[in-house]
Design an enzyme around this catalytic site. Structure first.
Site, PDB file in Angstrom:
ATOM      1  N   GLY A  49       0.865  -1.674   0.149  1.00 36.83           N
ATOM      2  CA  GLY A  49       0.080  -0.010  -0.261  1.00 36.83           C
ATOM      3  C   GLY A  49       0.663   0.876   0.068  1.00 36.83           C
ATOM      4  CG  ASP A 108      -8.878   1.270   9.325  1.00 31.93           C
ATOM      5  OD1 ASP A 108      -9.876   1.996   9.530  1.00 31.93           O
ATOM      6  OD2 ASP A 108      -9.606   0.686   9.229  1.00 31.93           O
ATOM      7  CG  ASP A 164      -5.132  -3.348  -1.854  1.00 30.28           C
ATOM      8  OD1 ASP A 164      -5.125  -2.614  -0.997  1.00 30.28           O
ATOM      9  OD2 ASP A 164      -6.014  -4.432  -2.180  1.00 30.28           O
TER      10      ASP A 164
HETATM   11  P1  IMP Z   1      -5.053  -0.804  10.774  1.00 32.70           P
HETATM   12  O1  IMP Z   1      -4.103  -2.245  11.335  1.00 32.70           O
HETATM   13  O2  IMP Z   1      -6.770  -1.687  10.859  1.00 32.70           O
HETATM   14  O3  IMP Z   1      -4.600   0.015  11.068  1.00 32.70           O
HETATM   15  O4  IMP Z   1      -5.343  -0.972   8.888  1.00 32.70           O
HETATM   16  C1  IMP Z   1      -3.927  -0.132   7.855  1.00 32.70           C
HETATM   17  C2  IMP Z   1      -4.028  -1.200   6.956  1.00 32.70           C
HETATM   18  O5  IMP Z   1      -5.861  -1.828   6.123  1.00 32.70           O
HETATM   19  C3  IMP Z   1      -3.712  -0.487   6.022  1.00 32.70           C
HETATM   20  O6  IMP Z   1      -2.106  -0.394   6.044  1.00 32.70           O
HETATM   21  C4  IMP Z   1      -3.881  -0.930   4.374  1.00 32.70           C
HETATM   22  O7  IMP Z   1      -3.986  -2.015   3.870  1.00 32.70           O
HETATM   23  C5  IMP Z   1      -5.740  -1.291   5.586  1.00 32.70           C
HETATM   24  N1  IMP Z   1      -7.157  -0.515   5.152  1.00 32.70           N
HETATM   25  C6  IMP Z   1      -7.214   0.208   6.196  1.00 32.70           C
HETATM   26  N2  IMP Z   1      -8.275   1.153   5.702  1.00 32.70           N
HETATM   27  C7  IMP Z   1      -8.005   0.981   4.124  1.00 32.70           C
HETATM   28  C8  IMP Z   1      -8.563   1.748   3.204  1.00 32.70           C
HETATM   29  O8  IMP Z   1     -10.194   2.751   3.627  1.00 32.70           O
HETATM   30  N3  IMP Z   1      -8.585   1.925   1.903  1.00 32.70           N
HETATM   31  C9  IMP Z   1      -7.373   0.426   1.274  1.00 32.70           C
HETATM   32  N4  IMP Z   1      -6.882   0.092   2.432  1.00 32.70           N
HETATM   33  C10 IMP Z   1      -7.665  -0.243   3.883  1.00 32.70           C
HETATM   34 MG    MG Z   2      -4.596  -3.416   1.655  1.00 35.97          MG
END
Ligand code: IMP
Ligand code: MG
Length: 185
Positions: A49, A108, A164
Site C-alpha cells: 500500500g 485505521d 487497494d
Molecule cells: P489497521 O491495522 O486497521 O490500522 O489497518 C491498516 C491497513 O489496512 C492499511 O495498511 C491498509 O492496507 C488497510 N486499510 C485500512 N483502511 C483502508 C482503506 O480505507 N482503504 C484501503 N486499505 C485500507
Molecule cells: Mg491493503
C-alpha cells in the site's frame, strides 16, 4: 490516467487530486528533512500500500537516507481489519542503532502499526517514528499516535495512490472513496 477511466468510475468521490497529493507529500518531505538534520534515517516502506507514497516521499527528503521494504498481510478482499498481522517479507538488514521511519499508506484500527512498532522496537532501533499518508483516527481500536501524516480522513473506505480494494485501484493517481456498490453485493 484519464478521468473517463473505468477505475475512476468506481469512485463515489475524489478526496485528493494529484496536485494536492504532490504538494502534501512535498511539505511532509520538507518537515522530515528539517527534523532529521545531521542524521541518516532508515525509511521502511510497508508493502504494498505505501509503495506509491513512499517513492514520491523519499525524493522530497534531502538527507542521506536508506530504504528497506517490508511486506505484511493486509485486508485481502475485505474492508475491515482481521486484527491479524503477518510478516510476509522481512527486512534485509538489522536496524540496531538506526533512526527508523516506518512508512504506511493508512492507519485505521492502528493494529498493524502497533504490531510493527513493537517488533522493530525490540530489534533495537535508536528512534522509531511513524509516517502515514492517511490517518482515520475515528476508527482507532488501539492507542497509537502517528508522528507524520498528510491527511486525516473520515471513516470511509478509500483507494488509489497505492491503496487497494482486493488488490485493485493501486494505480489510480488520486485518492478517492470507493463506491460501496463495488463491495456490497
Ligand atoms: P489497521 O491495522 O486497521 O490500522 O489497518 C491498516 C491497513 O489496512 C492499511 O495498511 C491498509 O492496507 C488497510 N486499510 C485500512 N483502511 C483502508 C482503506 O480505507 N482503504 C484501503 N486499505 C485500507
Ligand atoms: Mg491493503
Amino acid at each position: 490516467m484519464n478521468q473517463d477511466s473505468p477505475l475512476f468510475k468506481d469512485l463515489s468521490s475524489v478526496l485528493y487530486t494529484e496536485e494536492e497529493l504532490h504538494s502534501a507529500v512535498a511539505e511532509l518531505g520538507h518537515r522530515i528533512t528539517q527534523d532529521y538534520q545531521g542524521k541518516a534515517p532508515l525509511m521502511i516502506c510497508i508493502l504494498k500500500g505505501a509503495s506509491v507514497f513512499f517513492t514520491d516521499l523519499i525524493r522530497q527528503i534531502d538527507l542521506p537516507l536508506e530504504i528497506e521494504f517490508m511486506a505484511i498481510s493486509s485486508y485481502g478482499a475485505s474492508t475491515v481489519s482481521s486484527g491479524e498481522v503477518r510478516v510476509n517479507k522481512d527486512l534485509d538488514r538489522p536496524i540496531q542503532g538506526r533512526d527508523v521511519l516506518i512508512v504506511e499508506d493508512i492507519v485505521d484500527s492502528g493494529m498493524t502499526l502497533s504490531y510493527l512498532t513493537r517488533l522493530l522496537h525490540n530489534r533495537g532501533a535508536r528512534t522509531l517514528k511513524l509516517v502515514s499518508l492517511l490517518d482515520k483516527p475515528s476508527r482507532r481500536t488501539v492507542q497509537l499516535s502517528v508522528d507524520y501524516s498528510c491527511f486525516q480522513i473520515p471513516d470511509a473506505f478509500v483507494v488509489g495512490y497505492g491503496l487497494d480494494y482486493d488488490e485493485k485501484y493501486r494505480n489510480l493517481p488520486v485518492v478517492g472513496v470507493l463506491d460501496p456498490k463495488v463491495y456490497t453485493k
